[in-house]
Scaffold this motif. Structure first.
Motif, short mmCIF file in Angstrom:
data_model
loop_
_atom_site.label_atom_id
_atom_site.label_comp_id
_atom_site.label_asym_id
_atom_site.label_seq_id
_atom_site.Cartn_x
_atom_site.Cartn_y
_atom_site.Cartn_z
N SER A 166 -3.95 -65.71 63.60
CA SER A 166 -4.49 -64.79 64.56
C SER A 166 -5.43 -63.93 64.08
O SER A 166 -5.72 -63.86 63.02
N MET A 167 -5.68 -62.84 64.97
CA MET A 167 -6.90 -62.19 64.53
C MET A 167 -6.44 -60.83 64.06
O MET A 167 -6.92 -59.87 63.66
N THR A 168 -4.98 -60.72 63.73
CA THR A 168 -4.47 -59.45 63.59
C THR A 168 -3.87 -59.85 62.08
O THR A 168 -2.58 -59.45 61.92
N ARG A 169 -4.81 -59.74 61.08
CA ARG A 169 -4.31 -59.94 59.88
C ARG A 169 -3.98 -58.48 59.41
O ARG A 169 -4.43 -57.43 59.68
N PHE A 201 -4.05 -59.48 73.98
CA PHE A 201 -3.01 -60.45 73.96
C PHE A 201 -2.81 -60.82 72.48
O PHE A 201 -1.76 -61.16 71.96
N SER A 202 -3.84 -61.08 71.65
CA SER A 202 -3.67 -61.48 70.41
C SER A 202 -3.07 -60.52 69.34
O SER A 202 -2.22 -60.70 68.55
N GLU A 203 -3.20 -59.10 69.64
CA GLU A 203 -2.61 -58.19 68.92
C GLU A 203 -0.96 -58.14 69.24
O GLU A 203 -0.09 -57.92 68.59
N VAL A 204 -0.55 -58.48 70.54
CA VAL A 204 0.77 -58.34 71.03
C VAL A 204 1.48 -59.66 70.39
O VAL A 204 2.40 -59.53 69.90
N GLY A 218 0.53 -61.20 67.76
CA GLY A 218 0.50 -61.19 66.35
C GLY A 218 1.78 -60.09 65.86
O GLY A 218 2.41 -60.45 64.88
N ASN A 219 1.81 -58.89 66.48
CA ASN A 219 2.83 -58.10 66.34
C ASN A 219 4.19 -58.59 66.54
O ASN A 219 5.01 -58.46 65.77
N MET A 220 4.22 -59.32 67.57
CA MET A 220 5.52 -60.20 67.79
C MET A 220 6.09 -60.96 66.37
O MET A 220 6.94 -61.23 66.13
N ALA A 221 4.84 -61.67 66.05
CA ALA A 221 5.02 -62.80 65.08
C ALA A 221 5.56 -61.93 63.56
O ALA A 221 6.43 -62.65 62.94
N VAL A 222 4.80 -60.88 63.23
CA VAL A 222 5.23 -60.04 62.46
C VAL A 222 6.46 -59.35 62.52
O VAL A 222 7.27 -59.42 61.38
N ASP A 223 6.93 -59.04 63.74
CA ASP A 223 8.56 -58.35 63.95
C ASP A 223 9.45 -59.58 63.46
O ASP A 223 10.57 -59.35 63.07
N ALA A 224 9.11 -60.75 64.22
CA ALA A 224 10.06 -61.76 64.02
C ALA A 224 10.18 -62.13 62.44
O ALA A 224 11.18 -62.49 62.04
N ALA A 225 9.09 -62.24 61.69
CA ALA A 225 9.30 -62.50 60.31
C ALA A 225 10.00 -61.45 59.46
O ALA A 225 10.57 -61.86 58.54
N ASN A 226 9.64 -60.07 59.95
CA ASN A 226 10.44 -59.29 59.19
C ASN A 226 12.04 -59.12 59.62
O ASN A 226 12.79 -58.82 59.04
#
Length: 111
Positions: free
Chosen positions: A12-15, A43-46, A48-56
């Motif tokens: 995503s664009m949210t690195r 939309f990409s930020e949301v 991306g944040n959800m992916a990071v939250d799931a990984a954490n």
């Protein structure tokens, strides 16, 4: 084991988002907390944040599981962490399936 999931953030664009605190939830990612809606999160930020939250969440569950094996965490903490990680993973899979389905529907449209 869970480190492979971090590659999702690279798509995503949210690195370089850093770690999301464990107190955040999916409700804050959708903007119901007010912060995302007021800043106009894309939309990409949301996603991306959800992916990071799931990984954490998955990393936290893995760490607590190891603590449970060594006797540093009780069974209740381990079960709660694993169930939360399972729910996060199922939500991420559901989002992925919906996005792929939408993409396939768009590619089938006639111009």
């Amino acid at each position: 084991m869970i480190d492979g999931i971090q590659k999702v953030a690279g798509l995503s664009m949210t690195r370089d988002l850093g770690e999301v605190t464990s107190s955040s939830s999916a409700a804050s990612a959708f903007g119901t907390g007010g912060s995302a809606a007021s800043t106009g999160a894309s939309f990409s930020e949301v996603l991306g944040n959800m992916a990071v939250d799931a990984a954490n969440s998955l990393k936290s569950a893995e760490a607590i599981s190891f603590d449970g094996i060594t006797g540093k965490a009780n069974t209740r903490e381990v079960v709660d962490a694993v169930l939360q990680a399972q729910q996060s993973l199922q939500t991420a899979i559901a989002f992925r399936d919906k996005i792929v389905s939408a993409y396939l529907d768009i590619t089938k449209m006639q111009i």
